[in-house]
Enzyme design. Sequence first.
Site, short mmCIF file in Angstrom:
data_model
loop_
_atom_site.label_atom_id
_atom_site.label_comp_id
_atom_site.label_asym_id
_atom_site.label_seq_id
_atom_site.Cartn_x
_atom_site.Cartn_y
_atom_site.Cartn_z
N CYS A 131 0.42 2.95 -20.43
CA CYS A 131 -0.29 2.91 -21.72
C CYS A 131 -1.77 2.54 -21.57
O CYS A 131 -2.62 3.04 -22.31
CB CYS A 131 0.42 1.98 -22.69
SG CYS A 131 0.86 0.39 -21.98
N HIS A 244 -3.21 -2.19 -27.78
CA HIS A 244 -4.06 -2.65 -26.67
C HIS A 244 -5.53 -2.35 -27.00
O HIS A 244 -5.84 -1.34 -27.65
CB HIS A 244 -3.72 -1.90 -25.38
CG HIS A 244 -2.40 -2.25 -24.77
ND1 HIS A 244 -1.60 -3.27 -25.21
CD2 HIS A 244 -1.76 -1.71 -23.70
CE1 HIS A 244 -0.51 -3.33 -24.45
NE2 HIS A 244 -0.58 -2.40 -23.53
N1 LIG Z 1 6.17 -1.24 -24.49
C1 LIG Z 1 5.15 -0.46 -24.28
O1 LIG Z 1 4.07 -0.60 -24.87
C2 LIG Z 1 5.27 0.67 -23.29
C3 LIG Z 1 4.21 1.58 -23.17
C4 LIG Z 1 4.30 2.61 -22.25
C5 LIG Z 1 5.44 2.72 -21.48
N2 LIG Z 1 6.46 1.83 -21.61
C6 LIG Z 1 7.65 2.00 -20.80
O2 LIG Z 1 8.73 2.32 -21.67
C7 LIG Z 1 9.95 1.82 -21.13
C8 LIG Z 1 10.66 0.99 -22.20
O3 LIG Z 1 9.85 -0.11 -22.51
P1 LIG Z 1 10.10 -1.01 -23.81
O4 LIG Z 1 8.83 -1.76 -23.98
O5 LIG Z 1 10.63 -0.20 -24.93
O6 LIG Z 1 11.23 -2.02 -23.28
P2 LIG Z 1 12.32 -2.82 -24.13
O7 LIG Z 1 11.83 -3.12 -25.48
O8 LIG Z 1 12.73 -3.95 -23.25
O9 LIG Z 1 13.53 -1.79 -24.26
C9 LIG Z 1 14.28 -1.36 -23.15
C10 LIG Z 1 15.41 -0.47 -23.65
O10 LIG Z 1 16.10 0.07 -22.54
C11 LIG Z 1 17.49 -0.28 -22.59
N3 LIG Z 1 17.91 -0.50 -21.20
C12 LIG Z 1 17.47 -1.43 -20.33
N4 LIG Z 1 18.07 -1.27 -19.13
C13 LIG Z 1 18.90 -0.22 -19.26
C14 LIG Z 1 19.78 0.44 -18.35
N5 LIG Z 1 19.93 0.05 -17.08
N6 LIG Z 1 20.50 1.49 -18.81
C15 LIG Z 1 20.37 1.92 -20.08
N7 LIG Z 1 19.53 1.33 -20.98
C16 LIG Z 1 18.80 0.28 -20.57
C17 LIG Z 1 17.51 -1.55 -23.47
O11 LIG Z 1 18.72 -1.74 -24.15
P3 LIG Z 1 19.93 -2.54 -23.55
O12 LIG Z 1 19.36 -3.74 -22.87
O13 LIG Z 1 20.77 -2.83 -24.72
O14 LIG Z 1 20.53 -1.58 -22.61
C18 LIG Z 1 16.43 -1.18 -24.48
O15 LIG Z 1 16.97 -0.28 -25.43
C19 LIG Z 1 9.56 1.01 -19.87
O16 LIG Z 1 9.70 1.84 -18.73
C20 LIG Z 1 8.09 0.73 -20.08
O17 LIG Z 1 7.37 0.57 -18.88
C21 LIG Z 1 6.41 0.80 -22.50
#
Ligand SMILES: NC(=O)c1ccc[n+]([C@@H]2O[C@H](COP(=O)([O-])OP(=O)(O)OC[C@H]3O[C@@H](n4cnc5c(N)ncnc54)[C@H](OP(=O)(O)O)[C@@H]3O)[C@@H](O)[C@H]2O)c1
Length: 343
Positions: A131, A244
């Site tokens: 991001c 951000h």
């Molecule tokens: N947050 C941001 O601003 C942002 C920006 C760009 C990219 N990203 C990327 O987007 C991705 C998600 O980030 P997020 O911020 O949304 O994280 P988050 O809020 O922690 O959400 C993670 C999600 O993935 C699920 N999960 C985790 N481990 C899993 C597994 N082994 N199998 C299946 N589901 C799983 C979790 O649910 P359960 O725990 O219930 O399975 C939850 O639904 C990451 O790779 C991050 O680097 C995030």
Amino acid sequence: MIEAGSIAVLGATGAVGSELLRLLHARGVPEERIRPLASSGGTMVAYGEAMIPVEPVEAEAFHEACLAFMAAGAEAARTWVPIALEAGCDVIDTSSAYRMDPGVPLVIPEVNGAVLDRLGASPRLVANPNCSTILLLMALTPLQQVFGCGRIIVSTYQAVSGAGSQAMEALRRQSRAVLDGQPLDSDCFDEPCAFNVFSHDSPVDEVTGRNQEEQKMLQETKRIWGTDVLVSATCVRVPVLRSHTQSIHVELESAASVETLRSAIAEFPGVALVDDRAANDFPTPLKACDGDLVLVGRIRMAADATIDADGRGNRFELLCTMDQLRKGAALNALQVADRLKGG
Ligand SMILES: NC(=O)c1ccc[n+]([C@@H]2O[C@H](COP(=O)([O-])OP(=O)(O)OC[C@H]3O[C@@H](n4cnc5c(N)ncnc54)[C@H](OP(=O)(O)O)[C@@H]3O)[C@@H](O)[C@H]2O)c1
């Protein structure tokens, strides 16, 4: 628009996954076509006014889908992306797992979307950039295209939601604790996130001293622009829920004026100028929050610029901000999907 067929969203209960669901609903994708997935089932997620059940992820879900959004982190992506591709799905991964894989395009549609037009038939895999890289390149690509960018120095002010939904909850909880005079915990980051500012929570390289976020901005910028541009980044977390911000110092390859920079930025898709010196009106996270646009302003010549006879300079400074859950993740992924599907 995304054609018929079901759409899998892995990580549907997370910060990016729930934003993807909001955007899919806003585009009118019917509930029956959505497959929200996570590591375990049993919970419900909002899809517009409706609540729909989350399924535990299994290979079968991808056999029924034509498109899969991966928003569950790099480890889950390494497991489920090959399975989804094998099942014939087009896959857009928001994690870091495939970003530096030379066989996988790393795409911001406004910046290098043309690479998508050269991809073969489904199944196709596309990686979303980090991001912070998306924000930097949305603000600077208009300058790169017109003047060329030689060297970039950037400081970030990153929202806690960049670390996921648990980090947002930690900021809410810790802020309430501070205001109630309770002791602060640091159970999400190594440092308390409420009323605090700290160096980005990614691992620091012992030799270079750069943390992973700073390293990603350098490597991904070079890959997306296809140049040897130097990006010196300092990445910092601030007590903001979402959006951000970045303070950028850029050295251009040809001389420019503030006005020509403003015009180039204002014409770039997905970017809005917020640059009113008289009113002291500039980009802020709250102005960007919940919106699709990258806001850019405070455009000024740097104190160390070399100025030519026409008053044009080679170094500039600016401030930009973007809802990183939206354009930094979910919206970018959806724009990639639209372009893959010819929408
Ligand atoms: N947050 C941001 O601003 C942002 C920006 C760009 C990219 N990203 C990327 O987007 C991705 C998600 O980030 P997020 O911020 O949304 O994280 P988050 O809020 O922690 O959400 C993670 C999600 O993935 C699920 N999960 C985790 N481990 C899993 C597994 N082994 N199998 C299946 N589901 C799983 C979790 O649910 P359960 O725990 O219930 O399975 C939850 O639904 C990451 O790779 C991050 O680097 C995030």
